[in-house]
Design a protein around this motif. Sequence first.
Motif, mmCIF file in Angstrom:
data_model
loop_
_atom_site.group_PDB
_atom_site.id
_atom_site.type_symbol
_atom_site.label_atom_id
_atom_site.label_comp_id
_atom_site.label_asym_id
_atom_site.label_seq_id
_atom_site.Cartn_x
_atom_site.Cartn_y
_atom_site.Cartn_z
ATOM 1 N N LEU A 7 10.729 -8.005 -0.797
ATOM 2 C CA LEU A 7 10.319 -8.524 0.525
ATOM 3 C C LEU A 7 9.713 -7.309 1.206
ATOM 4 O O LEU A 7 10.252 -6.363 1.597
ATOM 5 C CB LEU A 7 11.512 -8.956 1.592
ATOM 6 N N VAL A 8 8.204 -7.550 1.272
ATOM 7 C CA VAL A 8 7.514 -6.540 2.014
ATOM 8 C C VAL A 8 7.487 -6.486 3.395
ATOM 9 O O VAL A 8 6.958 -7.607 3.951
ATOM 10 C CB VAL A 8 6.179 -6.402 1.341
ATOM 11 N N ALA A 9 8.064 -5.513 4.017
ATOM 12 C CA ALA A 9 8.130 -5.632 5.563
ATOM 13 C C ALA A 9 7.579 -4.173 6.080
ATOM 14 O O ALA A 9 8.120 -3.925 7.182
ATOM 15 C CB ALA A 9 9.573 -5.719 6.130
ATOM 16 N N ALA A 10 6.861 -3.735 5.529
ATOM 17 C CA ALA A 10 6.418 -1.989 5.850
ATOM 18 C C ALA A 10 5.191 -2.043 6.551
ATOM 19 O O ALA A 10 4.971 -0.863 6.941
ATOM 20 C CB ALA A 10 6.246 -1.038 4.549
ATOM 21 N N GLY A 11 4.400 -3.109 6.854
ATOM 22 C CA GLY A 11 3.304 -3.160 7.727
ATOM 23 C C GLY A 11 3.502 -2.897 9.158
ATOM 24 O O GLY A 11 4.450 -3.126 9.689
ATOM 25 N N GLN A 12 2.594 -2.310 9.869
ATOM 26 C CA GLN A 12 2.602 -1.871 11.237
ATOM 27 C C GLN A 12 2.355 -3.010 12.194
ATOM 28 O O GLN A 12 2.968 -2.980 13.121
ATOM 29 C CB GLN A 12 1.515 -0.697 11.356
ATOM 30 N N GLY A 83 8.322 2.089 2.574
ATOM 31 C CA GLY A 83 6.957 1.250 1.990
ATOM 32 C C GLY A 83 5.953 2.372 1.784
ATOM 33 O O GLY A 83 6.063 3.606 2.341
ATOM 34 N N GLY A 84 4.935 1.956 1.264
ATOM 35 C CA GLY A 84 3.578 2.915 1.060
ATOM 36 C C GLY A 84 2.405 2.705 1.977
ATOM 37 O O GLY A 84 2.690 2.146 3.016
ATOM 38 N N ALA A 85 1.424 3.280 1.731
ATOM 39 C CA ALA A 85 0.220 3.373 2.458
ATOM 40 C C ALA A 85 -0.438 1.962 2.511
ATOM 41 O O ALA A 85 -1.152 1.690 3.794
ATOM 42 C CB ALA A 85 -0.928 4.250 2.048
ATOM 43 N N ASP A 86 -0.241 1.125 1.499
ATOM 44 C CA ASP A 86 -0.921 -0.275 1.753
ATOM 45 C C ASP A 86 0.065 -1.152 0.997
ATOM 46 O O ASP A 86 0.970 -0.801 0.416
ATOM 47 C CB ASP A 86 -2.440 -0.432 1.229
ATOM 48 N N ARG A 87 -0.365 -2.680 1.203
ATOM 49 C CA ARG A 87 0.742 -3.454 0.662
ATOM 50 C C ARG A 87 1.040 -3.337 -0.744
ATOM 51 O O ARG A 87 2.242 -3.541 -1.284
ATOM 52 C CB ARG A 87 -0.103 -4.953 1.056
ATOM 53 N N ALA A 89 0.811 -0.705 -2.704
ATOM 54 C CA ALA A 89 1.830 0.386 -2.823
ATOM 55 C C ALA A 89 3.387 0.182 -2.414
ATOM 56 O O ALA A 89 4.227 0.592 -3.103
ATOM 57 C CB ALA A 89 1.504 1.453 -1.886
ATOM 58 N N SER A 90 3.384 -0.727 -1.320
ATOM 59 C CA SER A 90 4.764 -1.264 -0.876
ATOM 60 C C SER A 90 5.490 -1.902 -2.067
ATOM 61 O O SER A 90 6.486 -1.892 -2.546
ATOM 62 C CB SER A 90 4.613 -1.944 0.244
ATOM 63 N N VAL A 91 4.618 -2.813 -2.380
ATOM 64 C CA VAL A 91 5.169 -3.717 -3.520
ATOM 65 C C VAL A 91 5.570 -2.783 -4.615
ATOM 66 O O VAL A 91 6.596 -3.106 -5.523
ATOM 67 C CB VAL A 91 4.419 -4.931 -4.136
ATOM 68 N N MET A 215 2.976 -20.124 6.963
ATOM 69 C CA MET A 215 1.770 -19.114 7.832
ATOM 70 C C MET A 215 2.285 -17.875 7.834
ATOM 71 O O MET A 215 3.552 -17.523 8.142
ATOM 72 C CB MET A 215 1.667 -19.590 9.048
ATOM 73 N N LYS A 216 1.456 -16.891 8.009
ATOM 74 C CA LYS A 216 1.728 -15.341 7.970
ATOM 75 C C LYS A 216 1.338 -15.303 9.564
ATOM 76 O O LYS A 216 0.493 -15.275 10.233
ATOM 77 C CB LYS A 216 0.758 -14.414 7.329
ATOM 78 N N ILE A 217 2.613 -14.664 10.322
ATOM 79 C CA ILE A 217 2.573 -14.102 11.460
ATOM 80 C C ILE A 217 1.780 -12.967 11.573
ATOM 81 O O ILE A 217 2.131 -11.876 11.246
ATOM 82 C CB ILE A 217 3.925 -13.959 12.081
HETATM 83 O O1 C5P Z 1 -1.275 -6.519 6.107
HETATM 84 P P1 C5P Z 1 -0.856 -7.797 5.528
HETATM 85 O O2 C5P Z 1 -0.961 -8.843 6.681
HETATM 86 O O3 C5P Z 1 -1.630 -8.161 4.278
HETATM 87 O O4 C5P Z 1 0.557 -7.532 5.208
HETATM 88 C C1 C5P Z 1 1.232 -8.642 4.750
HETATM 89 C C2 C5P Z 1 2.690 -8.096 4.236
HETATM 90 O O5 C5P Z 1 2.564 -6.816 3.622
HETATM 91 C C3 C5P Z 1 3.496 -7.991 5.735
HETATM 92 O O6 C5P Z 1 4.778 -8.566 5.532
HETATM 93 C C4 C5P Z 1 3.436 -6.430 5.728
HETATM 94 O O7 C5P Z 1 4.741 -5.913 6.334
HETATM 95 C C5 C5P Z 1 3.288 -5.986 4.400
HETATM 96 N N1 C5P Z 1 2.951 -4.560 4.151
HETATM 97 C C6 C5P Z 1 3.654 -3.517 3.527
HETATM 98 N N2 C5P Z 1 3.133 -2.398 3.506
HETATM 99 C C7 C5P Z 1 2.085 -1.908 3.898
HETATM 100 C C8 C5P Z 1 1.323 -2.845 4.557
HETATM 101 C C9 C5P Z 1 1.693 -4.280 4.586
HETATM 102 O O8 C5P Z 1 4.789 -3.758 3.216
HETATM 103 N N3 C5P Z 1 1.547 -0.898 3.838
#
Ligand code: C5P
Length: 237
Positions: A7-12, A83-87, A89-91, A215-217
Amino acid sequence: MSVGVILVAAGQGTRLGADRPKALVPLHGEPIVTHALRGVLACPGLSSVVVVAPPGCVDELDALSAGALAASGASCPVQVVPGGADRAASVARGLRSLPQEAGIVLVHDAARALVPPEVFERVVHAVRSGHMAVVPGLPVTDTVKTVAADDRGELLVTSTLPRASLRAVQTPQGFLRATLERAHADATDAATDDAGMVEQVGGWVHVVDGDPRAMKITTPHDLEVASLWLGPRGVSP
Ligand code: C5P
């Protein structure tokens, strides 16, 4: 084969304009990630979950995950990793932490907090039926055009895409573990989803029906829509 969920939840969540990372923004009094975890913990065949947290929020996500697990009555291990710098990397970080027994891996955006159980079921069923990679998708209702800036910086349409062949792709996306590991090891171009990485390395991606509630919030408007879907009782329909 049992199912592991990343479950990727690391986005800002910059586009949401909140004062905290998106996963922690309240929706009907509960953080977005708690809603997402409720859906994940009801997934059929689940054996483990890795939550990928915004760096600096691991302890907070740990406590929320423990609460969601207790409320769900599920008994699988839930780990939280930074998480990492982008999605992508987080996955990748989530994948490294996922116990080996999970032969099927679902990657899910916490931002898609209200995915109904049928979508998890359709994705898992399709992987079990022999597809190496599976995405939920919805037909596109808008006409989609490609654009480019002209020499004054104004946008011009460069082509119109054939709508019948387009799908808006959601998560959870499901993979045989080996397929996802190879895609993450070998894909070279940036991709906004994991299926895109599988496509890059020559894999086949199967499409099942998505759902509007997946849908993506992303924006404050999306948060309002999600809140309306939850209704006055604050539970998924
Ligand atoms: O940025 P985006 O809309 O593509 O993000 C989709 C999902 O990826 C979100 O749930 C976000 O928390 C996650 N994400 C992440 N690590 C990042 C950027 C996004 O886990 N560095």
